[in-house]
Write an enzyme that holds these catalytic residues in place. Structure first.
Site, PDB file in Angstrom:
ATOM      1  N   LYS A  25       0.886  -1.302   0.032  1.00 17.17           N
ATOM      2  CA  LYS A  25       0.012  -0.097   0.126  1.00 17.17           C
ATOM      3  C   LYS A  25       0.775   1.316   0.120  1.00 17.17           C
ATOM      4  O   LYS A  25       0.750   2.172  -0.844  1.00 17.17           O
ATOM      5  CB  LYS A  25      -0.872  -0.066   1.161  1.00 17.17           C
ATOM      6  CG  LYS A  25      -2.064   0.891   1.199  1.00 17.17           C
ATOM      7  CD  LYS A  25      -3.170   0.878   2.145  1.00 17.17           C
ATOM      8  CE  LYS A  25      -2.894   0.618   3.629  1.00 17.17           C
ATOM      9  NZ  LYS A  25      -2.805   1.855   4.283  1.00 17.17           N
ATOM     10  N   SER A  26       1.651   1.320   0.784  1.00 18.01           N
ATOM     11  CA  SER A  26       2.649   2.507   1.087  1.00 18.01           C
ATOM     12  C   SER A  26       3.415   2.660  -0.133  1.00 18.01           C
ATOM     13  O   SER A  26       3.482   3.941  -0.553  1.00 18.01           O
ATOM     14  CB  SER A  26       3.734   2.409   1.977  1.00 18.01           C
ATOM     15  OG  SER A  26       2.989   2.096   3.345  1.00 18.01           O
ATOM     16  N   GLY A  98      -5.367   7.410   5.675  1.00 13.75           N
ATOM     17  CA  GLY A  98      -4.555   8.855   6.366  1.00 13.75           C
ATOM     18  C   GLY A  98      -3.080   8.908   5.136  1.00 13.75           C
ATOM     19  O   GLY A  98      -2.769   9.951   5.359  1.00 13.75           O
ATOM     20  N   ASP A 319       1.699  -1.410  11.772  1.00 11.96           N
ATOM     21  CA  ASP A 319       0.311  -1.900  10.949  1.00 11.96           C
ATOM     22  C   ASP A 319       0.104  -3.181  11.639  1.00 11.96           C
ATOM     23  O   ASP A 319      -0.868  -3.623  11.300  1.00 11.96           O
ATOM     24  CB  ASP A 319       0.457  -1.664   9.646  1.00 11.96           C
ATOM     25  CG  ASP A 319       0.425  -0.048   9.348  1.00 11.96           C
ATOM     26  OD1 ASP A 319       0.075   0.772  10.273  1.00 11.96           O
ATOM     27  OD2 ASP A 319       0.754   0.139   7.906  1.00 11.96           O
ATOM     28  N   ARG A 350      -6.485   0.923  18.035  1.00 13.30           N
ATOM     29  CA  ARG A 350      -6.420  -0.482  17.865  1.00 13.30           C
ATOM     30  C   ARG A 350      -6.108  -1.178  19.128  1.00 13.30           C
ATOM     31  O   ARG A 350      -6.010  -2.274  19.120  1.00 13.30           O
ATOM     32  CB  ARG A 350      -5.203  -0.688  16.761  1.00 13.30           C
ATOM     33  CG  ARG A 350      -5.923  -0.546  15.277  1.00 13.30           C
ATOM     34  CD  ARG A 350      -4.891  -0.765  14.262  1.00 13.30           C
ATOM     35  NE  ARG A 350      -5.445  -0.449  13.050  1.00 13.30           N
ATOM     36  CZ  ARG A 350      -4.796  -0.354  11.871  1.00 13.30           C
ATOM     37  NH1 ARG A 350      -3.250  -0.528  11.974  1.00 13.30           N
ATOM     38  NH2 ARG A 350      -5.382  -0.085  10.704  1.00 13.30           N
TER      39      ARG A 350
HETATM   40  C1  S3P Z   1       2.388   4.668   6.235  1.00 10.06           C
HETATM   41  C2  S3P Z   1       2.995   4.948   7.534  1.00 10.06           C
HETATM   42  C3  S3P Z   1       2.468   4.397   8.637  1.00 10.06           C
HETATM   43  C4  S3P Z   1       1.398   3.256   8.691  1.00 10.06           C
HETATM   44  C5  S3P Z   1       0.498   3.564   7.336  1.00 10.06           C
HETATM   45  C6  S3P Z   1       1.306   3.941   6.328  1.00 10.06           C
HETATM   46  C7  S3P Z   1       2.964   5.207   5.126  1.00 10.06           C
HETATM   47  O1  S3P Z   1       1.947   5.306   9.387  1.00 10.06           O
HETATM   48  O2  S3P Z   1       0.836   3.236   9.849  1.00 10.06           O
HETATM   49  O3  S3P Z   1      -0.440   2.507   7.225  1.00 10.06           O
HETATM   50  O4  S3P Z   1       2.711   4.783   4.063  1.00 10.06           O
HETATM   51  O5  S3P Z   1       3.894   6.200   5.309  1.00 10.06           O
HETATM   52  P1  S3P Z   1       2.593   6.603  10.400  1.00 10.06           P
HETATM   53  O6  S3P Z   1       3.773   6.880   9.720  1.00 10.06           O
HETATM   54  O7  S3P Z   1       1.697   7.636  10.818  1.00 10.06           O
HETATM   55  O8  S3P Z   1       3.008   5.617  11.570  1.00 10.06           O
END
Ligand code: S3P
Length: 438
Positions: A25-26, A98, A319, A350
């Protein structure tokens, strides 16, 4: 999205076979973002066709980027260059994502047009000041609600200027938002992280030919450069693989091979933690795919024991805790997590939501402000609430493998945000899962 989808998991079963979970996903989000800003055509394979990364894709289409696909994970992005985005006609709706909202806040802060970012109920309750505050220091003008939440109204400004930012929380989203704004800022932008967080943004910027310097925990870039298009092969998401790593570990007789999984060292905490608990996970065929390490993971059932989770591993597995809590519930003895207050501001709280669900299933789970204590035991059946959180839903689905009764999990439609096809893949591997749409 209608949230009337439930999972019903009959007890028992085991997981066997070879499978490839969907794309990371990232990395999928970032491929759209950087591909759009690059000069030339970026071809992506293995793109995650989940609601979150699709929200990012639609946002860039709305800003006049021509994007073909996705079709079986293939996306072609006709980059418009650093200054080629156009003002969208309306607000950009980022759904549950997010990552889309926080990274876009940075990327759009210096564009020179006005834009509004909105999200669903969960996203609209998550903290956004962690990005708007440092971006404001760079000269951005971004309004939030009085509570510091979305919608975000981004106003055009003349210029941004680089800052040297010490992040108070270990967040890759915050780091990435500042670096993306830094592409448009005068001078140098630096971010220092309190603990290592996922570094996909830095790796991918370099892949697009943009210089990024790292010195220990400090990462810097200088604004005003250009991105050159490149091809991206997105590895399978270790965060999605995590449910199967836990499922196979807890169910006697299981043996699974998970193919082509991204094992970036800033993401592999789940493997380390499960191994500390006694899991049998073999990493093989390690290779480099476009600057990201990838491997096949073989996992066999093994008796797990409770542990005290080392705090430095928390950001590397951030995650994966819903799944790890299920592993802890099946382990012998007590598992204690601390230093993980961030879990309370994810798609749901969570810590609380997992504790509530585990207690329904008869497990002793005691939430603390920054973690949880779980005593391994006998899982029963019952009805648990996912609170629309994809990872909670998938974690409890795996709990069925060791439960004594049927588990009904409410509100599972958001599994599609990160793992479309989860139910089918899990059924094929042996999970006794049924999906109902009410
Ligand atoms: C992500 C960073 C993480 C993770 C999110 C994806 C990203 O959040 O929890 O699912 O793609 O940079 P945080 O950086 O706020 O911990």
């Amino acid at each position: 999205m209608q949230n009337t989808t439930d999972f019903i998991v009959e007890p028992g079963g085991l997981l066997v076979g070879r499978l490839r979970v969907p794309g990371d996903k990232s990395i999928s989000h970032r491929s759209i973002m950087l591909g759009s800003l690059a000069e030339g055509v970026t071809r992506v394979t293995g793109f995650l066709e989940g609601e979150d990364s699709l929200a990012t894709l639609r946002a860039f289409r709305a800003m006049a980027v021509e994007i073909e696909g996705p079709e079986q994970g293939r996306v072609t992005i006709h980059g418009v260059g650093m200054h080629g985005l156009r003002q969208p006609e309306g607000p950009l709706d980022l759904g549950n994502s997010g990552t889309s909202m926080r990274l876009l806040a940075g990327l759009l802060a210096g564009q020179g047009f006005e834009v509004t970012l909105t999200g669903d109920e969960s996203l609209s309750s998550r903290p956004m000041r962690r990005v708007t505050e440092p971006l404001t220091r760079m000269g951005a003008r971004i309004e939030t609600t009085p509570a510091g939440t979305a919608p975000l109204h981004i106003h055009p400004v003349e210029t941004l200027h680089g800052i040297d930012y010490e992040m108070p929380v270990a967040s890759a989203q915050v780091k990435s938002a500042i670096l993306l704004a830094g592409l448009y800022a005068e001078g140098e932008t630096c971010v220092t992280e309190p603990a290592p967080t996922r570094d996909h943004t830095e790796r991918m910027l370099r892949g697009f030919g943009y210089p990024v310097q790292r010195n220990g925990s400090r990462v810097c870039l200088t604004g005003g450069g250009r991105l050159g298009a490149c091809d991206i092969d997105v590895p399978a998401d270790i965060s999605s693989a995590a449910f199967f790593l836990v499922g196979a570990s807890i169910a006697p007789g299981s043996e699974l091979v998970l193919e082509h999984v991204g094992i970036n060292p800033t993401r592999d905490g789940v493997i380390t933690i499960l191994r500390l608990m006694g899991a049998d996970i073999e990493v093989s065929n390690e290779r480099d795919v476009g600057g990201e390490p990838v491997a096949d993971l073989r996992v066999r059932h093994a008796p797990l024991k409770g542990i005290r989770i080392p705090e430095e591993l928390v950001p590397l597995a951030i995650d994966e805790f819903p799944a790890l809590f299920v592993a802890a519930a099946c382990a012998e003895g007590e598992t204690v997590l601390t230093g993980a207050a961030e879990l309370r501001v994810k798609e749901s709280d969570r810590i609380q939501v997992m504790a509530d669900g585990l207690r329904v299933l008869g497990i002793e789970a005691e939430p603390t402000p920054d973690g949880i204590r779980i005593v391994g035991g006998r899982l029963g059946g019952g009805e648990v609430l996912s609170h629309g959180d994809h990872r909670i839903a998938m974690a409890f689905a795996m709990a069925g493998l060791r439960a004594a009764g049927t588990i009904r999990i409410k509100d599972c439609a958001n599994v599609n945000t990160s793992f479309p096809g989860f139910a089918r893949l899990a059924q094929e591997a042996g999970l006794r899962l049924e999906v109902t749409h009410g």
